[in-house]
Design a protein around this motif. Structure first.
Motif, PDB file in Angstrom:
ATOM      1  N   ALA A  19       0.837  -1.202   0.000  1.00  0.00           N
ATOM      2  CA  ALA A  19       0.000   0.000   0.000  1.00  0.00           C
ATOM      3  C   ALA A  19       0.870   1.250   0.000  1.00  0.00           C
ATOM      4  CB  ALA A  19      -0.935  -0.002   1.205  1.00  0.00           C
ATOM      5  N   MET A  20       1.921   1.254   0.804  1.00  0.00           N
ATOM      6  CA  MET A  20       2.810   2.416   0.880  1.00  0.00           C
ATOM      7  C   MET A  20       3.587   2.594  -0.423  1.00  0.00           C
ATOM      8  SD  MET A  20       3.404   5.016   2.754  1.00  0.00           S
ATOM      9  CE  MET A  20       2.246   4.474   3.969  1.00  0.00           C
ATOM     10  N   HIS A  23       1.156   4.038  -2.919  1.00  0.00           N
ATOM     11  CA  HIS A  23       0.818   5.394  -2.495  1.00  0.00           C
ATOM     12  C   HIS A  23       1.972   6.359  -2.786  1.00  0.00           C
ATOM     13  CE1 HIS A  23      -1.495   7.720   0.885  1.00  0.00           C
ATOM     14  NE2 HIS A  23      -1.306   8.458  -0.181  1.00  0.00           N
ATOM     15  N   HIS A  24       3.175   5.976  -2.407  1.00  0.00           N
ATOM     16  CA  HIS A  24       4.333   6.857  -2.568  1.00  0.00           C
ATOM     17  C   HIS A  24       4.891   6.828  -3.988  1.00  0.00           C
ATOM     18  CE1 HIS A  24       8.612   7.929  -2.469  1.00  0.00           C
ATOM     19  NE2 HIS A  24       8.236   8.831  -1.571  1.00  0.00           N
ATOM     20  N   LEU A  27       1.342   7.174  -6.897  1.00  0.00           N
ATOM     21  CA  LEU A  27       0.426   8.312  -6.759  1.00  0.00           C
ATOM     22  C   LEU A  27       1.179   9.610  -6.463  1.00  0.00           C
ATOM     23  CD1 LEU A  27      -2.713   8.807  -6.717  1.00  0.00           C
ATOM     24  CD2 LEU A  27      -2.394   9.035  -4.278  1.00  0.00           C
ATOM     25  N   TYR A  28       1.934   9.630  -5.381  1.00  0.00           N
ATOM     26  CA  TYR A  28       2.685  10.835  -5.016  1.00  0.00           C
ATOM     27  C   TYR A  28       3.667  11.225  -6.126  1.00  0.00           C
ATOM     28  CZ  TYR A  28       6.744  13.238  -2.983  1.00  0.00           C
ATOM     29  OH  TYR A  28       7.812  14.077  -2.770  1.00  0.00           O
ATOM     30  N   HIS A  78       0.931  15.154   0.587  1.00  0.00           N
ATOM     31  CA  HIS A  78       1.505  13.809   0.714  1.00  0.00           C
ATOM     32  C   HIS A  78       2.836  13.838   1.451  1.00  0.00           C
ATOM     33  CE1 HIS A  78      -1.495  12.379  -2.246  1.00  0.00           C
ATOM     34  NE2 HIS A  78      -1.363  11.273  -1.539  1.00  0.00           N
ATOM     35  N   ASP A 158      -4.137  11.415   5.206  1.00  0.00           N
ATOM     36  CA  ASP A 158      -4.757  11.168   3.906  1.00  0.00           C
ATOM     37  C   ASP A 158      -5.907  10.200   4.120  1.00  0.00           C
ATOM     38  OD1 ASP A 158      -5.416  10.464   1.285  1.00  0.00           O
ATOM     39  OD2 ASP A 158      -3.333  10.298   0.634  1.00  0.00           O
ATOM     40  N   TYR A 160      -8.261   9.662   1.537  1.00  0.00           N
ATOM     41  CA  TYR A 160      -8.749   9.141   0.260  1.00  0.00           C
ATOM     42  C   TYR A 160      -8.661   7.615   0.308  1.00  0.00           C
ATOM     43  CZ  TYR A 160      -8.716  13.597  -2.331  1.00  0.00           C
ATOM     44  OH  TYR A 160      -8.977  14.848  -2.792  1.00  0.00           O
ATOM     45  N   HIS A 162      -7.486   5.476  -1.667  1.00  0.00           N
ATOM     46  CA  HIS A 162      -6.216   4.857  -2.074  1.00  0.00           C
ATOM     47  C   HIS A 162      -5.270   4.656  -0.901  1.00  0.00           C
ATOM     48  CE1 HIS A 162      -5.114   9.238  -2.517  1.00  0.00           C
ATOM     49  NE2 HIS A 162      -4.111   8.794  -1.782  1.00  0.00           N
ATOM     50  N   ALA A 163      -5.432   5.440   0.165  1.00  0.00           N
ATOM     51  CA  ALA A 163      -4.531   5.340   1.318  1.00  0.00           C
ATOM     52  C   ALA A 163      -4.783   4.082   2.143  1.00  0.00           C
ATOM     53  CB  ALA A 163      -4.671   6.578   2.200  1.00  0.00           C
ATOM     54  N   TYR A 164      -5.988   3.518   2.048  1.00  0.00           N
ATOM     55  CA  TYR A 164      -6.312   2.414   2.956  1.00  0.00           C
ATOM     56  C   TYR A 164      -7.012   1.214   2.318  1.00  0.00           C
ATOM     57  CZ  TYR A 164     -10.910   4.765   3.125  1.00  0.00           C
ATOM     58  OH  TYR A 164     -12.104   5.355   2.801  1.00  0.00           O
TER      59      TYR A 164
END
Length: 197
Positions: A19-20, A23-24, A27-28, A78, A158, A160, A162-164
């Motif tokens: 997930a991280m 996310h990083h 997305l970021y 972020h 966050d 949203y 997508h974060a979880y």
């Protein structure tokens, strides 16, 4: 601009490496890329380009400026979110004392902030409000909505999907509980002290 690396090493409690990574790294990093792309497209306009078509209904300049605030805030929010992860949730420091004083207890603050995180569609931010000279919790439904000028973020969550969603499905509450277990209070204290200066 290059995406900043995650400011912590190792795995988080309850938030998976996968997930991280998504996310990083996707997305970021995508917001960083779009921020740079928009800046390149704005540069000729900033340096004497054709501005005659600027219009509040639709124009290239309006679209770029709208996209700019979304992308830039997507990057910055972020970065603040990642900055306060990687701790063990141990409560310490002047921020903890300020929160206890303002909210009656740190537990009251966590309950209130968590509820705001449940109510928001995108972001929940504890910020130092330079006008009020006080800590405030603000929410935003989008990167470029809900921010208050003159406020410096201290703790950013966050919310949203997508974060979880990878780890928690639709259980946002469990994700927020995991966020608190991973909070780096030392970094949050540092941000708090910087914001007050």
């Amino acid at each position: 601009m290059e995406p900043k690396p995650l400011p912590f090493t190792g795995s988080l409690h309850g938030i998976s490496d996968k997930a991280m990574e998504i996310h990083h790294d996707k997305l970021y990093a995508g917001y960083v890329k779009k921020k740079d792309e928009i800046a390149q497209k704005l540069q000729p306009l900033e340096r004497g380009g054709d501005l005659a078509s600027a219009n509040q209904t639709y124009s290239e300049l309006r679209a770029l400026k709208d996209g700019e605030t979304f992308a830039v805030n997507g990057v910055y929010l972020h970065e603040w979110y990642f900055d306060v992860l990687g701790g063990n949730g141990a409560l310490t420091g002047p921020l903890v004392e300020a929160l206890a004083m303002q909210y009656g207890s740190v537990e009251n603050f966590v309950a209130y902030f968590s509820a705001c995180g449940m109510a928001a569609r995108g972001w929940c931010v504890l910020a130092w409000d330079r006008h009020d000279k006080a800590l405030r919790v603000y929410t935003g439904d989008a990167h470029n909505q809900g921010g208050v000028w003159g406020c410096m973020p201290v703790i950013v969550l966050d919310v949203y999907e997508h974060a979880y969603f990878i780890d928690f499905g639709s259980d946002r509450k469990a994700y927020i509980e995991a966020f608190w277990k991973n909070l780096n209070w030392e970094k949050a204290n540092e941000l708090f002290e910087m914001a007050k200066r």
